[in-house]
Design a protein around this motif. Structure first.
Motif, PDB file in Angstrom:
ATOM      1  N   PHE A 132       0.817  -1.214   0.000  1.00 44.67           N
ATOM      2  CA  PHE A 132       0.000   0.000   0.000  1.00 44.67           C
ATOM      3  C   PHE A 132       0.852   1.266   0.000  1.00 44.67           C
ATOM      4  O   PHE A 132       0.341   2.368   0.254  1.00 44.67           O
ATOM      5  CB  PHE A 132      -0.918   0.009   1.226  1.00 44.67           C
ATOM      6  N   SER A 133       2.132   1.133  -0.257  1.00 44.38           N
ATOM      7  CA  SER A 133       3.007   2.312  -0.277  1.00 44.38           C
ATOM      8  C   SER A 133       2.548   3.270  -1.368  1.00 44.38           C
ATOM      9  O   SER A 133       2.166   2.861  -2.467  1.00 44.38           O
ATOM     10  CB  SER A 133       4.457   1.887  -0.529  1.00 44.38           C
ATOM     11  N   GLY A 134       2.557   4.524  -1.068  1.00 44.48           N
ATOM     12  CA  GLY A 134       2.126   5.524  -2.038  1.00 44.48           C
ATOM     13  C   GLY A 134       0.679   5.909  -1.881  1.00 44.48           C
ATOM     14  O   GLY A 134       0.213   6.856  -2.534  1.00 44.48           O
ATOM     15  N   GLY A 135      -0.065   5.201  -1.039  1.00 49.49           N
ATOM     16  CA  GLY A 135      -1.465   5.549  -0.828  1.00 49.49           C
ATOM     17  C   GLY A 135      -1.597   6.804   0.009  1.00 49.49           C
ATOM     18  O   GLY A 135      -0.730   7.121   0.817  1.00 49.49           O
ATOM     19  N   SER A 136      -2.703   7.515  -0.162  1.00 44.72           N
ATOM     20  CA  SER A 136      -2.913   8.737   0.607  1.00 44.72           C
ATOM     21  C   SER A 136      -3.224   8.386   2.049  1.00 44.72           C
ATOM     22  O   SER A 136      -3.886   7.374   2.327  1.00 44.72           O
ATOM     23  CB  SER A 136      -4.083   9.537   0.025  1.00 44.72           C
ATOM     24  N   PRO A 137      -2.760   9.201   3.004  1.00 47.27           N
ATOM     25  CA  PRO A 137      -3.051   8.920   4.420  1.00 47.27           C
ATOM     26  C   PRO A 137      -4.538   8.790   4.709  1.00 47.27           C
ATOM     27  O   PRO A 137      -4.962   7.905   5.455  1.00 47.27           O
ATOM     28  CB  PRO A 137      -2.434  10.109   5.144  1.00 47.27           C
ATOM     29  N   ALA A 138      -5.346   9.658   4.093  1.00 47.70           N
ATOM     30  CA  ALA A 138      -6.791   9.605   4.340  1.00 47.70           C
ATOM     31  C   ALA A 138      -7.387   8.307   3.801  1.00 47.70           C
ATOM     32  O   ALA A 138      -8.224   7.664   4.449  1.00 47.70           O
ATOM     33  CB  ALA A 138      -7.478  10.808   3.689  1.00 47.70           C
ATOM     34  N   GLY A 139      -6.942   7.934   2.603  1.00 46.38           N
ATOM     35  CA  GLY A 139      -7.455   6.697   2.013  1.00 46.38           C
ATOM     36  C   GLY A 139      -7.054   5.471   2.816  1.00 46.38           C
ATOM     37  O   GLY A 139      -7.843   4.541   3.000  1.00 46.38           O
ATOM     38  N   LEU A 140      -5.819   5.472   3.297  1.00 46.87           N
ATOM     39  CA  LEU A 140      -5.333   4.340   4.091  1.00 46.87           C
ATOM     40  C   LEU A 140      -6.101   4.231   5.410  1.00 46.87           C
ATOM     41  O   LEU A 140      -6.426   3.127   5.860  1.00 46.87           O
ATOM     42  CB  LEU A 140      -3.834   4.490   4.364  1.00 46.87           C
ATOM     43  N   ARG A 141      -6.380   5.407   6.032  1.00 44.05           N
ATOM     44  CA  ARG A 141      -7.129   5.378   7.283  1.00 44.05           C
ATOM     45  C   ARG A 141      -8.554   4.870   7.057  1.00 44.05           C
ATOM     46  O   ARG A 141      -9.095   4.107   7.867  1.00 44.05           O
ATOM     47  CB  ARG A 141      -7.149   6.762   7.922  1.00 44.05           C
ATOM     48  N   SER A 142      -9.170   5.291   5.960  1.00 48.23           N
ATOM     49  CA  SER A 142     -10.527   4.821   5.653  1.00 48.23           C
ATOM     50  C   SER A 142     -10.536   3.314   5.393  1.00 48.23           C
ATOM     51  O   SER A 142     -11.429   2.593   5.863  1.00 48.23           O
ATOM     52  CB  SER A 142     -11.071   5.561   4.417  1.00 48.23           C
ATOM     53  N   ALA A 143      -9.524   2.858   4.647  1.00 50.41           N
ATOM     54  CA  ALA A 143      -9.426   1.418   4.372  1.00 50.41           C
ATOM     55  C   ALA A 143      -9.189   0.644   5.663  1.00 50.41           C
ATOM     56  O   ALA A 143      -9.763  -0.428   5.885  1.00 50.41           O
ATOM     57  CB  ALA A 143      -8.295   1.154   3.375  1.00 50.41           C
TER      58      ALA A 143
END
Length: 662
Positions: free
Chosen positions: A192-203
């Protein structure tokens, strides 16, 4: 050292987790209580917790001792077990730290536990994959597949996979300087490297809910699935006798209020016997090692226990509600199991010795036989002659007891009536006294004892059957009559020490006679002879040039753990070389004569003694050696049926030793 890592899972709806947790545990508790109520429809049985049960529980629940006898599935199960145990500790540590504010999940404890959770979790993912491959691709004969098996595997795998996804998303969203201690999580985070912090938190939050629902769903599902064996199996291990087949529980034959002998209906089993059914995990090890099943007989120990469980699930709820006898009436034989299954058992105890959760099959079968024999007189027709012989002449051959005087006449052995001041009673059993082939074994043992200068005598014409076959054929009344008569005679002569040649006599005198006040020091002849050789009182000198294979008697081996003494005795004889059969020691294959089968015809499937003879012949040995009169008879018959009796000899260990000592 690090403090606890930011978990990133707290949000406004976090309280819902506790509501779901309470619901899951409520469903779990109801399921457990419902199963408990079903067990309690059985007859009372008192258990006293003991250290042996605790040790057995530790060795087999935590140490997986019996499961690891089959390394593949055993290791896979052990890894999954310890992964869940460690992850449960980790989850509890997180809850204590985050919810109670107690700084537990930090420092070196955090690092070590994180590493253990990752490595064991990965092992569990692989272990579940192996279990699925074995069950659905390899499909070993002992396993049967039900929907519950698939649901359980998928649910456990889902919990593990979502757990790693959760960890990886957390580490991707919040860089972790201690990532090396969570190697699997770090590997997932790299995806998941490169993902946005907000998107990662939602996921992360979405996966957290999924993981939570899977986990709580698993807890709620346990009492309604095969996973209930985590509780029922552990309880069964702790409460087991340890070697249930070794001694049957007596019936009070003098209690005139007893209206039922043996078990005819479900509720006549004890609650512990009903617990057995819930403990069974259908692994098939009992079936894989059952000589009756392996030779085409209708008996499968696994199916037997599962049939009882199915019947418990059907009739148990009615009994719990207090239904009338008419509403719940169903004869276990033939409505649940058929007579052929009940009479096929050789009581070899291979099923019990292989069961990882200590299900006790043999006592249930004997209880069914007791009902058939004493209540319904529904036993195989051949058994009538056996019982008649025991009743009239004290032996299944129905030969006059006066014939037992041959030992005094031919071997010069005094009877206790003539010379009671001896150290040992030599108890050769019915076979050793009345069977022509086994008289030769008795002769060899007597000559060896005489040569060693042992002080011993015999019962002579007072020789009576020990009663083993009667008891295991379900005739408890006849067994107790024989046992009490023997005990009265032995006590009258002041007998303290007994040497036996028959493992069935050995087990009965040693383990079952104490139930009726017969307490003696009982020793089997191979153990006694091995000790005489060790002490130099017998000196094997003449070379017996032969390659032999030793057949472990069920009642000597599995019943009484005597494996090394016979082999030590063989090793002391010059010229003897030994080859082990593939099925030896505790996995020895029965000769087919136990459980009273010695006196019954074998008309279904392959003959058990022939199959065992074939296993012996596969070693290439020229001599089959045993230490049991029943085994000797069955193996000798086997070599005749295979037309190899001229080239492959069958002998008792005492006969081989006498050849060398003369």
């Amino acid at each position: 050292m690090p403090a606890s890592r930011p978990l990133g899972m707290y949000h406004d709806s976090y309280w819902i987790m506790y509501v779901l947790m309470l619901v899951a545990f409520a469903i779990f508790a109801k399921g457990v209580y419902d199963r408990y109520k079903l067990w309690k429809v059985g007859a009372p049985e008192n258990f006293k917790p003991d250290m042996a049960g605790l040790i057995r529980l530790i060795k087999n629940s935590f140490g997986h001792a019996r499961l690891l006898r089959e390394p593949g599935p055993g290791v896979a199960h052990a890894v999954v077990f310890w992964a869940f145990a460690v992850c449960a500790v980790g989850t509890l540590s997180i809850a204590v730290t985050e919810d109670l504010g107690i700084p537990l999940f930090q420092g070196g404890y955090y690092l070590i536990l994180s590493l253990a959770m990752d490595l064991l979790g990965l092992g569990a993912v692989i272990g579940i994959g192996f279990a699925a491959y074995r069950r659905y691709v390899l499909q070993p004969a002992g396993l049967d597949n039900k929907p519950d098996d698939l649901y359980t595997l998928l649910l456990i795998e889902a919990i593990l996979v979502t757990g790693f996804l959760l960890e990886g998303l957390r580490m991707a969203a919040i860089p972790d300087p201690w990532a090396a201690w969570s190697p699997v999580g770090a590997a997932v985070a790299a995806l998941f490297s490169g993902g946005s912090p907000a998107g990662l938190r939602s996921a992360h939050q979405a996966v957290w809910w999924i993981h939570l629902l899977f986990s709580f769903g698993f807890i709620a599902y346990i009492p309604y699935s095969k996973m209930f064996h985590m509780l029922s199996g552990s309880a069964n291990i702790a409460l087991a006798q340890g070697n249930a087949a070794q001694k049957m529980k007596p019936i009070d034959m003098e209690d005139e209020t007893v209206e039922q002998f043996g078990v005819a209906e479900l509720q006549q089993f004890t609650w512990k016997q009903l617990l057995d059914s819930d403990a069974c995990i259908r692994c098939g090890r009992c079936q894989d090692n059952c000589p009756a099943y392996q030779t085409g007989k209708p008996l499968s120990p696994k199916k037997l226990v599962q049939d009882f469980k199915t019947h418990l699930n059907q009739k148990g709820p009615l009994l719990v509600k207090g239904a009338t006898a008419e509403e719940t009436s169903a004869s276990l034989v033939p409505d649940v199991v058929n007579e052929e299954e009940v009479w096929a058992c050789t009581t070899c105890a291979a099923c019990e010795h292989q069961c990882p959760v200590y299900v006790e099959h043999v006592p249930k079968i004997i209880d069914l036989r007791r009902n058939l024999t004493m209540m319904e007189s529904a036993f195989p027709h051949e058994v009538k002659l056996t019982f008649t012989g025991m009743e009239r002449n004290g032996n299944p051959w129905n030969i006059s007891r006066s014939e037992a005087k041959w030992m005094s006449k031919e071997l010069g052995v005094a009877s206790l009536a003539e010379k009671p001041e001896v150290e040992y009673l030599f108890f050769p059993g019915c076979s050793g006294v009345f069977d022509e082939r086994n008289k030769k074994v008795t002769t060899a043992v007597v000559k060896l004892l005489q040569k060693a200068g042992v002080s011993f005598g015999v019962l002579g014409s007072e020789q009576t059957c020990c009663g083993d076959s009667a008891r295991r054929l379900g005739n408890e009344y006849l067994y107790q009559t024989l046992a009490q008569g023997n005990i009265e005679a032995l006590n009258e002569y002041g007998v303290k020490k007994i040497i036996t040649t028959c493992p069935h006599c050995f087990n009965t005198l040693k383990n079952e006679y104490p139930q009726f006040g017969g307490n003696y020091e009982v020793i089997h002849h191979v153990t006694f002879l091995a000790q005489l050789v060790k002490e130099g009182k017998l000196q094997p000198q003449k070379s017996v040039d032969a390659t032999c294979t030793y057949h472990d008697s069920c009642y000597l081996g599995r019943y009484n753990d005597i494996y090394q003494e016979p082999r030590a005795l063989l090793a002391s004889i010059p010229g003897i070389s030994s080859k082990e059969m593939e099925k030896s020691h505790e996995k020895s294959f029965c000769c087919g004569a136990g459980g009273g089968r010695m006196w019954l015809e074998e008309t279904i499937g392959e003959r058990i003694n022939v199959k065992r003879t074939e296993q012996a012949l596969e070693t290439g040995a020229g001599m089959i050696v045993s230490a049991c009169p029943f085994c000797l008879t069955m193996m000798e018959d086997g070599t005749k049926l295979k037309s190899v009796d001229e080239t492959v000899k069958t002998k008792d260990l005492a006969e081989v030793l006498w050849e060398s000592v003369q």
